[in-house]
Design a protein around this motif. Structure first.
Motif, PDB file in Angstrom:
ATOM      1  N   LEU A 333       0.841  -1.198   0.000  1.00 16.80           N
ATOM      2  CA  LEU A 333       0.000   0.000   0.000  1.00 16.80           C
ATOM      3  C   LEU A 333       0.882   1.255   0.000  1.00 16.80           C
ATOM      4  O   LEU A 333       0.659   2.206  -0.736  1.00 16.80           O
ATOM      5  N   MET A 334       1.926   1.215   0.819  1.00 15.53           N
ATOM      6  CA  MET A 334       2.849   2.350   0.906  1.00 15.53           C
ATOM      7  C   MET A 334       3.503   2.592  -0.460  1.00 15.53           C
ATOM      8  O   MET A 334       3.620   3.729  -0.917  1.00 15.53           O
ATOM      9  N   ILE A 340       1.689   6.976  -6.688  1.00 19.85           N
ATOM     10  CA  ILE A 340       0.652   7.977  -6.999  1.00 19.85           C
ATOM     11  C   ILE A 340       1.205   9.385  -6.774  1.00 19.85           C
ATOM     12  O   ILE A 340       0.984  10.294  -7.559  1.00 19.85           O
ATOM     13  N   LYS A 341       1.977   9.508  -5.697  1.00 20.19           N
ATOM     14  CA  LYS A 341       2.512  10.828  -5.346  1.00 20.19           C
ATOM     15  C   LYS A 341       3.458  11.368  -6.411  1.00 20.19           C
ATOM     16  O   LYS A 341       3.558  12.571  -6.611  1.00 20.19           O
ATOM     17  N   LYS A 342       4.114  10.458  -7.117  1.00 20.12           N
ATOM     18  CA  LYS A 342       5.064  10.899  -8.130  1.00 20.12           C
ATOM     19  C   LYS A 342       4.386  11.652  -9.266  1.00 20.12           C
ATOM     20  O   LYS A 342       5.015  12.387 -10.005  1.00 20.12           O
ATOM     21  N   PHE A 343       3.098  11.437  -9.438  1.00 16.18           N
ATOM     22  CA  PHE A 343       2.367  12.157 -10.479  1.00 16.18           C
ATOM     23  C   PHE A 343       2.213  13.637 -10.142  1.00 16.18           C
ATOM     24  O   PHE A 343       1.883  14.435 -10.989  1.00 16.18           O
ATOM     25  N   PHE A 372      -4.461   9.996   2.022  1.00 18.27           N
ATOM     26  CA  PHE A 372      -3.226   9.319   1.611  1.00 18.27           C
ATOM     27  C   PHE A 372      -2.049   9.764   2.481  1.00 18.27           C
ATOM     28  O   PHE A 372      -1.220   8.969   2.889  1.00 18.27           O
ATOM     29  N   TYR A 373      -2.027  11.055   2.746  1.00 16.95           N
ATOM     30  CA  TYR A 373      -0.951  11.628   3.554  1.00 16.95           C
ATOM     31  C   TYR A 373      -0.947  10.991   4.946  1.00 16.95           C
ATOM     32  O   TYR A 373       0.068  10.565   5.472  1.00 16.95           O
ATOM     33  N   LEU A 374      -2.166  10.886   5.491  1.00 13.58           N
ATOM     34  CA  LEU A 374      -2.366  10.310   6.811  1.00 13.58           C
ATOM     35  C   LEU A 374      -1.911   8.854   6.835  1.00 13.58           C
ATOM     36  O   LEU A 374      -1.208   8.402   7.751  1.00 13.58           O
ATOM     37  N   PHE A 375      -2.293   8.100   5.800  1.00 15.70           N
ATOM     38  CA  PHE A 375      -1.912   6.686   5.720  1.00 15.70           C
ATOM     39  C   PHE A 375      -0.388   6.551   5.703  1.00 15.70           C
ATOM     40  O   PHE A 375       0.175   5.683   6.363  1.00 15.70           O
ATOM     41  N   GLU A 376       0.242   7.429   4.950  1.00 13.91           N
ATOM     42  CA  GLU A 376       1.701   7.350   4.860  1.00 13.91           C
ATOM     43  C   GLU A 376       2.351   7.538   6.227  1.00 13.91           C
ATOM     44  O   GLU A 376       3.271   6.819   6.593  1.00 13.91           O
ATOM     45  N   ILE A 377       1.848   8.526   6.962  1.00 14.75           N
ATOM     46  CA  ILE A 377       2.417   8.798   8.284  1.00 14.75           C
ATOM     47  C   ILE A 377       2.227   7.596   9.204  1.00 14.75           C
ATOM     48  O   ILE A 377       3.154   7.156   9.883  1.00 14.75           O
ATOM     49  N   LEU A 378       1.008   7.058   9.204  1.00 11.88           N
ATOM     50  CA  LEU A 378       0.728   5.922  10.086  1.00 11.88           C
ATOM     51  C   LEU A 378       1.581   4.714   9.709  1.00 11.88           C
ATOM     52  O   LEU A 378       2.176   4.070  10.569  1.00 11.88           O
ATOM     53  N   ILE A 379       1.650   4.426   8.414  1.00 10.98           N
ATOM     54  CA  ILE A 379       2.420   3.241   7.986  1.00 10.98           C
ATOM     55  C   ILE A 379       3.901   3.416   8.343  1.00 10.98           C
ATOM     56  O   ILE A 379       4.571   2.476   8.726  1.00 10.98           O
ATOM     57  N   SER A 380       4.383   4.655   8.242  1.00 15.72           N
ATOM     58  CA  SER A 380       5.799   4.894   8.562  1.00 15.72           C
ATOM     59  C   SER A 380       6.131   4.556  10.011  1.00 15.72           C
ATOM     60  O   SER A 380       7.283   4.309  10.344  1.00 15.72           O
TER      61      SER A 380
END
Ligand SMILES: Nc1nc2c(ncn2[C@@H]2O[C@H](COP(=O)(O)OP(=O)(O)OP(=O)(O)O)[C@@H](O)[C@H]2O)c(=O)[nH]1
Ligand SMILES: [Mg+2]
Length: 444
Positions: A333-334, A340-343, A372-380
């Motif tokens: 998922l990460m 996606i962010k690279k776009f 998405f931003y939130l998910f990234e922080i949590l997964i990190s």
């Protein structure tokens, strides 16, 4: 990107969408609306007049062909004429010189320095330029040299500058010699901005032109410019003969009509558009694709090109394989979120997809981006083990630790877990369908 014109024009055309027949009155009203769209987008009056005259002639003779609705035919005519205004064919810099010499000119703050670096980077990527030399020929604005040197350093592109030399002509002469002696394949000269037309500075540009004989003289124009930019461009063109335009700041909500009008009034092609402050935010200008985008028909070709540029194919393939095999964890998922962010901004991406332009609101886009931003922080904040085995995330000790580490709220954590579970379930189903060959109606 010309969003104002696009939205306004699409709204005008929507009025005839449901009509099965158009009478003269409908046509006249549509023409009036189209005209207003262009004028409100700040397109120059002469350009609008010509455009309207052309579509009027075609619309009056409109013969309804069976296969197309009247609306589709009107859109087709508007599209053809719009391409004509935007410049018929795609133009690009063809590398002619050894070195290729490009001179950047324009008003103060239009984006010359940023665009110089963008073009150098673009040509290195797409046109086989291997050894470019940027020239800092703006000796007037304090920090102008520093700005170019800094950008050059970031991208590892050589920058020629002389801190003590106050005469830009001498700087250019030296840079020109260096480029030949040391076999640079691109010499790109960034010049000083002008607040308005100024005879001395104009003469300086002419002198530089005579010394280096550029293959391209690019006039950089800010999309936020008003109608007076057309006169300014005319004067620059009379003196220097501009070979191409670069319109900057099309990522802003500028109407852009004035900058756009220079194309037709002076008959100079738009080579590039600037779509952000970053050095990769530059696009070749394709009149046909832009016309489609303005009319809400999407721009799938640009989207595919962009995808090829930013998406790592090996990683995507790996991800796809894992999805198909029913294995999909938080690492995946990460990885997907990163791709996606690279776009870039999601709103930019969505505008390229046909039909979607007006259907998704900015609020929805923002909330997805936020999610998405939130998910990234949590997964990190998760351990490797947790990412591979999401079941562990149900453990309350682990949850507390992750919340503490990420500084997020329990509801946000639950949202991620729920969405991830939903996603995995869907993927398992798809994977099952693929394995049994029972993929009715495709993936979605
Ligand atoms: N959003 C956005 N900002 C841009 C774009 N191009 C340039 N800028 C910004 O516009 C400002 C001016 O850009 P410069 O490249 O310094 O402009 P310039 O023409 O060299 O300015 P002078 O040297 O002072 O004449 C900077 O803050 C840039 O980051 C663009 O396409 N989009
Ligand atoms: Mg500058």
């Amino acid at each position: 990107m010309f969003d104002f014109l696009g939205k306004r024009l699409q709204k005008s055309l929507a009025k005839i969408k449901s009509k099965r027949k158009l009478n003269e009155n409908d046509i006249l009203q549509a023409i009036r609306e189209i005209k207003m769209s262009f004028l409100e987008a700040d397109v120059n009056v002469f350009v609008v007049k010509k455009f309207i005259k052309n579509i009027k002639e075609k619309l009056i003779d409109l013969e309804i062909i069976d296969k197309l609705t009247p609306y589709q035919q009107v859109v087709k005519i508007v599209q053809e004429e719009l391409i004509d205004v935007l410049g018929k064919e795609k133009q690009k810099i063809s590398i002619k010189g050894k070195p290729e010499i490009i001179l950047m000119i324009g008003l103060q703050g239009s984006g010359k320095t940023t665009s110089s670096v963008k073009i150098a980077k673009y040509l290195m990527k797409k046109e086989n330029i291997k050894k470019p030399l940027l020239v800092a020929a703006d000796v007037y604005r304090p920090a102008a040299i520093e700005q170019l040197v800094k950008l050059g350093k970031e991208l590892r592109i050589d920058v020629f500058f002389k801190n003590k030399q106050k005469n830009p002509i001498n700087i250019v002469k030296e840079a020109y010699k260096k480029a030949h002696d040391e076999k640079y394949d691109l010499l790109l000269i960034d010049t000083a901005g002008r607040l308005a037309i100024n005879k001395e500075l104009m003469q300086e540009l002419d002198d530089i032109k005579k010394i280096v004989k550029p293959n391209e003289i690019i006039f950089v124009v800010d999309a936020l410019s008003g109608q007076d930019i057309i006169n300014v461009a005319q004067i620059f063109n009379d003196k220097l003969k501009i070979t191409g335009l670069l319109i900057t700041k099309l990522d802003s909500d500028a109407r852009g009509g004035a900058a756009l009008s220079i194309r037709q009034i002076l008959d100079i092609p738009i080579l590039f558009i600037g779509t952000g402050e970053k050095t990769n935010e530059i696009d070749l200008f394709h009149p046909d694709r832009m016309a489609k985008r303005i009319l809400g028909m999407g721009d799938v070709l640009s989207l595919i090109e962009k995808a090829k540029e930013v998406v790592d194919e090996k990683k995507s393939q790996k991800l796809m394989n894992r999805m198909i095999s029913g294995k999909f964890d938080l690492n995946d998922l990460m990885e997907q979120l990163k791709q996606i962010k690279k776009f870039g901004k999601m709103s930019k991406l969505l505008k390229m997809i046909p039909g979607i332009n007006n259907k998704i609101s900015q609020i929805q886009i923002n909330s997805t981006e936020e999610k998405f931003y939130l998910f990234e922080i949590l997964i990190s904040s998760m351990t490797k083990e947790e990412k591979q085995n999401p079941k562990l995330l149900k453990n309350s000790k682990r949850k507390t630790r992750i919340l503490l580490g990420s500084g997020r709220k329990p509801q946000e954590y639950n949202k991620l877990i729920n969405e991830f579970e939903k996603m995995s379930k869907q993927m398992k189903e798809i994977s099952k369908k693929i394995k049994t060959g029972n993929l009715n109606g495709g993936f979605f």
